[in-house]
Design a protein around this motif. Structure first.
Motif, PDB file in Angstrom:
ATOM      1  N   LEU A 137      34.619  41.885  37.135  1.00  0.00           N
ATOM      2  CA  LEU A 137      33.992  41.135  36.296  1.00  0.00           C
ATOM      3  C   LEU A 137      32.644  40.361  37.093  1.00  0.00           C
ATOM      4  N   MET A 138      32.889  40.443  38.475  1.00  0.00           N
ATOM      5  CA  MET A 138      31.707  39.762  39.160  1.00  0.00           C
ATOM      6  C   MET A 138      30.278  40.638  39.358  1.00  0.00           C
ATOM      7  N   LEU A 139      30.780  41.842  39.487  1.00  0.00           N
ATOM      8  CA  LEU A 139      29.620  42.634  39.873  1.00  0.00           C
ATOM      9  C   LEU A 139      28.405  42.908  38.982  1.00  0.00           C
ATOM     10  N   PRO A 140      28.773  42.961  37.691  1.00  0.00           N
ATOM     11  CA  PRO A 140      27.739  43.368  36.699  1.00  0.00           C
ATOM     12  C   PRO A 140      26.470  42.081  36.700  1.00  0.00           C
ATOM     13  N   ILE A 141      26.953  40.907  36.956  1.00  0.00           N
ATOM     14  CA  ILE A 141      25.894  39.786  36.954  1.00  0.00           C
ATOM     15  C   ILE A 141      25.325  39.536  38.443  1.00  0.00           C
ATOM     16  N   VAL A 142      25.620  40.089  39.165  1.00  0.00           N
ATOM     17  CA  VAL A 142      25.108  39.826  40.759  1.00  0.00           C
ATOM     18  C   VAL A 142      23.482  39.773  40.788  1.00  0.00           C
ATOM     19  N   GLU A 143      23.023  41.105  40.112  1.00  0.00           N
ATOM     20  CA  GLU A 143      21.604  41.192  40.294  1.00  0.00           C
ATOM     21  C   GLU A 143      20.794  40.030  39.530  1.00  0.00           C
ATOM     22  N   LYS A 144      21.249  39.733  38.471  1.00  0.00           N
ATOM     23  CA  LYS A 144      20.825  38.510  38.042  1.00  0.00           C
ATOM     24  C   LYS A 144      20.754  37.023  38.681  1.00  0.00           C
ATOM     25  N   MET A 145      22.143  36.923  39.180  1.00  0.00           N
ATOM     26  CA  MET A 145      22.170  35.791  40.135  1.00  0.00           C
ATOM     27  C   MET A 145      21.452  35.676  41.305  1.00  0.00           C
ATOM     28  N   ASP A 146      21.182  37.146  41.812  1.00  0.00           N
ATOM     29  CA  ASP A 146      20.423  37.199  43.265  1.00  0.00           C
ATOM     30  C   ASP A 146      19.048  36.626  42.932  1.00  0.00           C
ATOM     31  N   LYS A 147      18.484  36.717  41.645  1.00  0.00           N
ATOM     32  CA  LYS A 147      16.958  36.212  41.340  1.00  0.00           C
ATOM     33  C   LYS A 147      16.850  34.958  41.208  1.00  0.00           C
ATOM     34  N   VAL A 148      17.899  34.051  41.237  1.00  0.00           N
ATOM     35  CA  VAL A 148      17.661  32.662  40.821  1.00  0.00           C
ATOM     36  C   VAL A 148      17.057  31.924  42.144  1.00  0.00           C
ATOM     37  N   GLY A 149      17.450  32.309  43.176  1.00  0.00           N
ATOM     38  CA  GLY A 149      16.892  31.590  44.343  1.00  0.00           C
ATOM     39  C   GLY A 149      17.861  30.301  44.784  1.00  0.00           C
ATOM     40  N   TYR A 150      19.171  30.429  44.814  1.00  0.00           N
ATOM     41  CA  TYR A 150      20.201  29.720  45.273  1.00  0.00           C
ATOM     42  C   TYR A 150      20.109  29.466  46.722  1.00  0.00           C
ATOM     43  N   HIS A 151      20.343  28.453  47.077  1.00  0.00           N
ATOM     44  CA  HIS A 151      20.460  28.185  48.587  1.00  0.00           C
ATOM     45  C   HIS A 151      21.561  29.216  48.979  1.00  0.00           C
ATOM     46  N   SER A 152      22.791  29.277  48.194  1.00  0.00           N
ATOM     47  CA  SER A 152      23.737  30.114  48.579  1.00  0.00           C
ATOM     48  C   SER A 152      24.969  30.521  47.440  1.00  0.00           C
ATOM     49  N   VAL A 153      25.345  31.719  47.444  1.00  0.00           N
ATOM     50  CA  VAL A 153      26.531  31.577  46.635  1.00  0.00           C
ATOM     51  C   VAL A 153      27.784  31.846  47.274  1.00  0.00           C
ATOM     52  N   GLU A 154      28.724  30.739  46.717  1.00  0.00           N
ATOM     53  CA  GLU A 154      29.916  30.827  47.506  1.00  0.00           C
ATOM     54  C   GLU A 154      31.060  31.770  46.712  1.00  0.00           C
ATOM     55  N   CYS A 155      31.517  32.823  47.716  1.00  0.00           N
ATOM     56  CA  CYS A 155      32.203  33.859  46.826  1.00  0.00           C
ATOM     57  C   CYS A 155      33.474  34.358  47.397  1.00  0.00           C
ATOM     58  N   TRP A 156      33.973  33.552  48.522  1.00  0.00           N
ATOM     59  CA  TRP A 156      34.913  34.300  49.369  1.00  0.00           C
ATOM     60  C   TRP A 156      35.570  32.997  50.244  1.00  0.00           C
ATOM     61  N   GLY A 157      36.850  33.486  50.662  1.00  0.00           N
ATOM     62  CA  GLY A 157      37.506  32.497  51.539  1.00  0.00           C
ATOM     63  C   GLY A 157      38.259  31.454  50.458  1.00  0.00           C
ATOM     64  N   GLY A 158      38.958  30.493  50.919  1.00  0.00           N
ATOM     65  CA  GLY A 158      39.669  29.455  50.052  1.00  0.00           C
ATOM     66  C   GLY A 158      40.888  30.437  49.503  1.00  0.00           C
ATOM     67  N   ALA A 159      41.307  30.129  48.365  1.00  0.00           N
ATOM     68  CA  ALA A 159      42.362  30.982  48.145  1.00  0.00           C
ATOM     69  C   ALA A 159      42.117  32.470  47.368  1.00  0.00           C
ATOM     70  N   THR A 160      40.787  32.798  47.484  1.00  0.00           N
ATOM     71  CA  THR A 160      40.457  34.236  46.954  1.00  0.00           C
ATOM     72  C   THR A 160      41.275  35.267  47.696  1.00  0.00           C
ATOM     73  N   PHE A 161      41.392  35.038  49.074  1.00  0.00           N
ATOM     74  CA  PHE A 161      41.928  36.249  49.792  1.00  0.00           C
ATOM     75  C   PHE A 161      43.365  36.530  49.511  1.00  0.00           C
ATOM     76  N   ASP A 162      44.236  35.493  49.257  1.00  0.00           N
ATOM     77  CA  ASP A 162      45.508  35.457  48.748  1.00  0.00           C
ATOM     78  C   ASP A 162      45.788  36.090  47.349  1.00  0.00           C
ATOM     79  N   ALA A 163      44.989  35.645  46.432  1.00  0.00           N
ATOM     80  CA  ALA A 163      45.164  35.797  45.222  1.00  0.00           C
ATOM     81  C   ALA A 163      44.610  37.183  45.128  1.00  0.00           C
ATOM     82  N   SER A 164      43.551  37.804  45.676  1.00  0.00           N
ATOM     83  CA  SER A 164      43.229  39.187  45.623  1.00  0.00           C
ATOM     84  C   SER A 164      44.246  40.074  45.807  1.00  0.00           C
TER      85      SER A 164
END
Length: 468
Positions: A30-57
């Motif tokens: 669900l994340m991958l199709p929107i990555v290209e657009k998110m990459d154009k925003v100019g965010y300081h960073s995108v938080e995408c990993w760690g926390g509970a994502t590891f266990d839940a994945s």
């Protein structure tokens, strides 16, 4: 007056936003199709990993979290990727040996992480040293997050002193991690002003909308000179998540703090996530309860998740009528325990002990294993000393650890690798197993079955029963 400059934003939709609203269940596809657009925003960073994502994945999505990271890294060509890391606990629930912490940091950066946000549930900086050094060594950006909390010990002098220590430790930036939404607007002005006077490091602010004040807090923090704020794209914002990215962008438009982000582009990103939000509401994965304002958070200074835990514990014991007694007991237990911030796992330890104290009719008549560990110093040191009478009642004359807890843990990487080597397909598998042995093992069996393209029934007879 603090220097006025454009505010930077970290987007949390790929990690904390869905962790807070839908129990970390957003799949990689669900994340991958929107990555290209998110990459154009100019965010300081995108938080995408760690926390509970590891266990839940691994546990619920049957996905390899390392594979997710590599795919996101391949898509984000211009944006820094960020993760959340629980100090010596890494992403698990116990302290690990230094060799495991170092290897995890090394592999996180090798697979695509730029910024590692490192925190400890007691704000014991000794529990962060190993991870910060490892991050520096690998050329990553080490950000130390301070768990924000209230109490006699947490004066402006305290926060300023810790900020200075963080700078001396070699961190690259500081995050104020307000997990319970306790930081109110005018306090934010005081806090940011004080910390800015104590350190040259950039300061980032992370909060949750739980108590209803987060956007106003961001406004005052930005005016006071904070460098970065954490926001979530609108369909996954508010409630127990972060303020909406587009709202904050519009708030600062035409001011010296203007982000310069394109609202048209942000609208397209929001449009992409909106149908998924609707689907989550329909299936019940997103509970409307988490979308409102929980003012009790401010009144009792207790994070929302801790309140709901407590309610279910009391229900199980047919003692829902004791709710108010437990609410009054929580601050007393917290004081006995040296006023720790209430964040995983300290919030669970304090909450469960408060429930036991009320149900037993005698305080500390029964203590959990975690309470004993905390009072024995196994989690590290608290800002204030433990109540000596309570400590004596719970652990008697048992020895109390005063060193950094991990100093007592011998290297464990080789032993872990030997245990799981038949399942190892990539170096990173050793780390998945180190953190969540049973969950990782179930995933490795599932992965092998998929690779052999056998159906589950055959895989069962081959690799032992596959758990539901």
């Amino acid at each position: 007056m603090p220097e006025q400059k454009p505010i930077k934003i970290t987007e949390t939709v790929l990690r904390d936003a869905h962790q807070s609203l839908i129990a970390t269940r957003m799949p990689t596809e669900l994340m991958l199709p929107i990555v290209e657009k998110m990459d154009k925003v100019g965010y300081h960073s995108v938080e995408c990993w760690g926390g509970a994502t590891f266990d839940a994945s691994l546990r619920f999505l049957k996905e390899d979290p390392w594979d997710r990271l590599r795919k996101l890294r391949a898509g984000f060509k211009n944006t820094k990727l960020q993760m959340l890391f629980r100090g010596q606990n890494i992403l698990g629930y116990r302290h690990y040996a230094d060799d495991v912490v170092e290897y995890f940091v090394q592999k996180s950066i090798a697979n695509g992480i730029d910024i590692i946000r490192i925190f400890d549930c007691l704000n014991d900086l000794r529990n962060l040293e190993c991870a910060v050094k490892a991050c520096n060594k690998e050329g990553g950006h080490a950000q130390i997050a301070l768990s924000y909390t209230l109490g006699d010990a947490y004066t402006l002098d305290y926060w300023m002193g810790v900020a200075k220590q963080i700078e001396e430790m070699g961190a690259d930036s500081i995050c104020i991690k307000d997990m319970a939404g306790l930081l109110v607007p005018y306090e934010a002005t005081k806090l940011i002003t004080a910390m800015k006077s104590a350190t040259k490091l950039p300061i980032q602010l992370h909060t949750h909308y739980t108590s209803g004040v987060a956007s106003m807090t961001y406004l005052k923090a930005v005016e006071a000179g904070v460098d970065v704020i954490d926001c979530a794209i609108s369909p996954f914002s508010m409630g127990t998540s972060q303020p909406a990215t587009e709202v904050m962008v519009e708030t600062f438009k035409g001011t010296p703090y203007d982000t310069g982000y394109d609202q048209g582009l942000l609208a397209e990103i929001a449009d992409y996530f909106r149908p998924y939000r609707e689907e989550c509401l329909k299936t019940g994965l997103m509970d409307p309860k988490v979308l409102g304002v929980n003012i009790k958070t401010l009144l009792y200074q207790v994070p929302g998740g801790m309140l709901s835990n407590m309610v279910s514990q009391l229900k199980e014991q047919n003692a829902s009528d004791k709710y108010d007694d437990v609410l009054q007991e929580i601050p007393r237990v917290r004081k006995d325990f040296g006023e720790p911030p209430l964040v995983t796992p300290s919030s669970q330890i304090v909450g469960t002990q408060a429930v036991l104290n009320v149900l037993m009719g005698e305080r500390y008549k029964v203590a959990t294993g975690e309470t004993k560990d905390l009072l024995s110093g196994k989690y590290g040191s608290t800002v204030k000393p433990f109540n000596p009478e309570v400590q004596k009642k719970v652990i008697g004359d048992a020895e109390v650890i005063t060193c950094r807890p991990a100093d007592l843990i011998p290297n464990e990487l080789e032993k872990i690798e030997a245990e799981m080597k038949q399942w190892k397909q990539q170096d990173e598998d050793v780390l998945s197993y180190a953190l969540f042995p049973q969950v990782a093992l179930d995933f490795f069996k599932y992965r092998q079955a998929q690779q052999e393209k056998v159906d589950m029934t055959q895989a069962d007879t081959k690799n032992g029963a596959y758990p539901a």
